[in-house]
Scaffold this motif. Structure first.
Motif, short mmCIF file in Angstrom:
data_model
loop_
_atom_site.label_atom_id
_atom_site.label_comp_id
_atom_site.label_asym_id
_atom_site.label_seq_id
_atom_site.Cartn_x
_atom_site.Cartn_y
_atom_site.Cartn_z
N GLN A 174 0.83 -1.20 0.00
CA GLN A 174 0.00 0.00 0.00
C GLN A 174 0.87 1.25 0.00
O GLN A 174 1.90 1.29 0.68
CB GLN A 174 -0.92 0.01 1.23
CG GLN A 174 -1.99 1.08 1.20
CD GLN A 174 -2.95 0.95 2.39
OE1 GLN A 174 -2.61 0.40 3.43
NE2 GLN A 174 -4.16 1.46 2.23
N LEU A 175 0.44 2.25 -0.75
CA LEU A 175 1.07 3.58 -0.76
C LEU A 175 0.01 4.59 -0.35
O LEU A 175 -1.07 4.61 -0.91
CB LEU A 175 1.61 3.91 -2.15
CG LEU A 175 2.70 3.00 -2.70
CD1 LEU A 175 2.95 3.30 -4.17
CD2 LEU A 175 3.98 3.15 -1.89
N VAL A 176 0.36 5.44 0.62
CA VAL A 176 -0.58 6.46 1.09
C VAL A 176 0.11 7.81 1.06
O VAL A 176 1.09 8.03 1.78
CB VAL A 176 -1.08 6.15 2.51
CG1 VAL A 176 -2.05 7.25 2.97
CG2 VAL A 176 -1.77 4.79 2.56
N GLU A 177 -0.41 8.70 0.22
CA GLU A 177 0.14 10.04 0.08
C GLU A 177 -0.66 11.04 0.90
O GLU A 177 -1.87 10.89 1.06
CB GLU A 177 0.11 10.48 -1.40
CG GLU A 177 0.87 9.58 -2.34
CD GLU A 177 0.02 8.49 -2.98
OE1 GLU A 177 0.49 7.84 -3.93
OE2 GLU A 177 -1.14 8.29 -2.54
N SER A 178 0.03 12.07 1.40
CA SER A 178 -0.63 13.12 2.16
C SER A 178 0.18 14.40 2.07
O SER A 178 1.32 14.39 1.59
CB SER A 178 -0.80 12.72 3.63
OG SER A 178 0.46 12.54 4.24
N GLY A 179 -0.42 15.50 2.55
CA GLY A 179 0.30 16.76 2.62
C GLY A 179 -0.10 17.80 1.59
O GLY A 179 0.39 18.93 1.63
#
Length: 114
Positions: free
Chosen positions: A3-8
């Motif tokens: 899983q890849l989770v991007e934020s910001g």
């Protein structure tokens, strides 16, 4: 489970800064090259920055000198520090390996506008 989770992401004025984070799980992160991609409406997804497992970095010309990619192997996080943002940086930003071998995350939207 990979899983890849991007934020910001967020809304920022031209000239402003943002720092994006991408947390990877289910992978042997420390030996992987990672990259940040972006996709603006109507455009193809493009690789804008990448970092090897030895911390060598490569940038496309349009972000060189403004964006900095880095990584924290202890946390399996890839960062993208974006400075002097321009309206043309507006896009959804994703992380993946430079060869796009992992399932894509949902991305994080960056909007540069006054």
């Amino acid at each position: 489970q990979v899983q890849l989770v991007e934020s910001g992401g967020g809304l920022v004025q031209p000239g402003g800064s943002l720092r994006l984070e991408c947390v990877a799980s289910g992978v042997f992160f420390r030996l992987m090259s990672m990259g940040w991609f972006r996709q603006a409406p109507g455009n193809q997804r493009e690789l804008v920055a990448q970092i090897t497992w030895t911390n060598t970095t490569i940038y496309v010309d349009s972000v060189k000198g403004r964006f900095t990619i880095s990584r924290d192997n202890s946390k399996s996080i890839t960062y993208l520090q974006m400075n002097r943002l321009k309206p043309e940086d507006t896009a959804v930003y994703y992380c993946n390996t430079p060869s796009r071998t992992l399932p894509w995350g949902k991305g994080t939207l960056v909007t540069v506008s006054s």
